[in-house]
Each structure stands twice: as C-alpha cells, then as structure tokens.
Design a protein around this motif. Structure first.
Motif, PDB file in Angstrom:
ATOM      1  N   LYS A  66     -10.005 -22.766  38.800  1.00  0.00           N
ATOM      2  CA  LYS A  66     -10.258 -21.903  37.083  1.00  0.00           C
ATOM      3  C   LYS A  66      -9.667 -22.452  36.352  1.00  0.00           C
ATOM      4  N   THR A  68      -8.267 -25.218  33.455  1.00  0.00           N
ATOM      5  CA  THR A  68      -8.756 -25.962  33.083  1.00  0.00           C
ATOM      6  C   THR A  68      -7.727 -26.827  33.174  1.00  0.00           C
ATOM      7  N   GLN A  74      -9.688 -19.988  32.827  1.00  0.00           N
ATOM      8  CA  GLN A  74     -11.558 -19.411  32.981  1.00  0.00           C
ATOM      9  C   GLN A  74     -11.979 -18.351  33.725  1.00  0.00           C
TER      10      GLN A  74
END
Length: 121
Positions: A66, A68, A74
């Motif tokens: 999660k 990036t 995220q």
C-alpha cells in the motif's frame, strides 16, 4: 504457521479490514499498522511469545503493498466520528498520507526494525 487468535479476522494479504469482522469491507492501512505495532511491540518487550512476530511480519508485507513507488501511503481511512449505522463505517473515504496513518506506519516500522535486530544471531 500463523498462531491464533488473530487470523480469523485477518485477510490473507496480511492487511486488516476497515470493519474487522466484515471481510467485504476495504483493506485499511492505519488499522493494519496499529496491529503490526502492537504485536511487534509486545513481542519485543517479551510480553507475548516470539512466535507471534509472524503476524507482524505478514502485516508488514501487506502494508508494503500500500506504499506507492514515490513513498505515499494509500487507503488510510479519514478520521471517523461515531455513528450507529454500519453503512457509515463501510463508506468512510480513504485519504493518501493521512497523518494518523503515517504515524501508525512509523511506529510499526520502528518495532519491526527492533524485531529484526532481536532475531539476528
């Protein structure tokens, strides 16, 4: 092997759901980071068996998915008030890099580094 009692509420990705007992709710990163921190900290302090570090390790692997490529986190649920309607929690929006998610991520990472150092021969 992953020890009990946590796995029945845990997604195979290592992440935890926004609604812990609702596998159809989205995979949420701040709660995952809080579980990683809590389990790893308890292992590091000797409060629970070292076998439980597998839960934190799997969570950390899931949490890494999660982040990036440019280092943003995220799927952090925005701050949440209370409501009696379950739908309120199902539909909570997520935000990129929400501060309470980043703080939990940093705490989890700190404990994972300690755990890794503790397991070196």
């Amino acid at each position: 092997m992953i020890p009990k009692p946590l796995p029945e509420k845990w997604d195979p990705t290592g992440l935890w759901h926004q609604l812990l007992d609702k596998p159809d709710s989205y995979l949420e990163t701040s709660v995952t980071a809080m579980y990683i921190y809590t389990v790893a900290h308890a292992v590091n302090e000797g409060w629970i068996s070292p076998k439980y570090i597998t839960i934190a390790n799997e969570g950390w692997k899931g949490l890494a998915t999660k982040i990036t490529p440019d280092g943003q986190m995220q799927d952090v649920c925005i701050g949440t008030n209370m409501d009696e309607a379950l739908k309120f929690y199902y539909t909570r929006p997520t935000e990129l890099n929400d501060t309470h998610g980043l703080g939990a991520f940093l705490l989890a990472g700190t404990e994972m580094i300690k755990a890794e150092k503790n397991n070196k021969p």
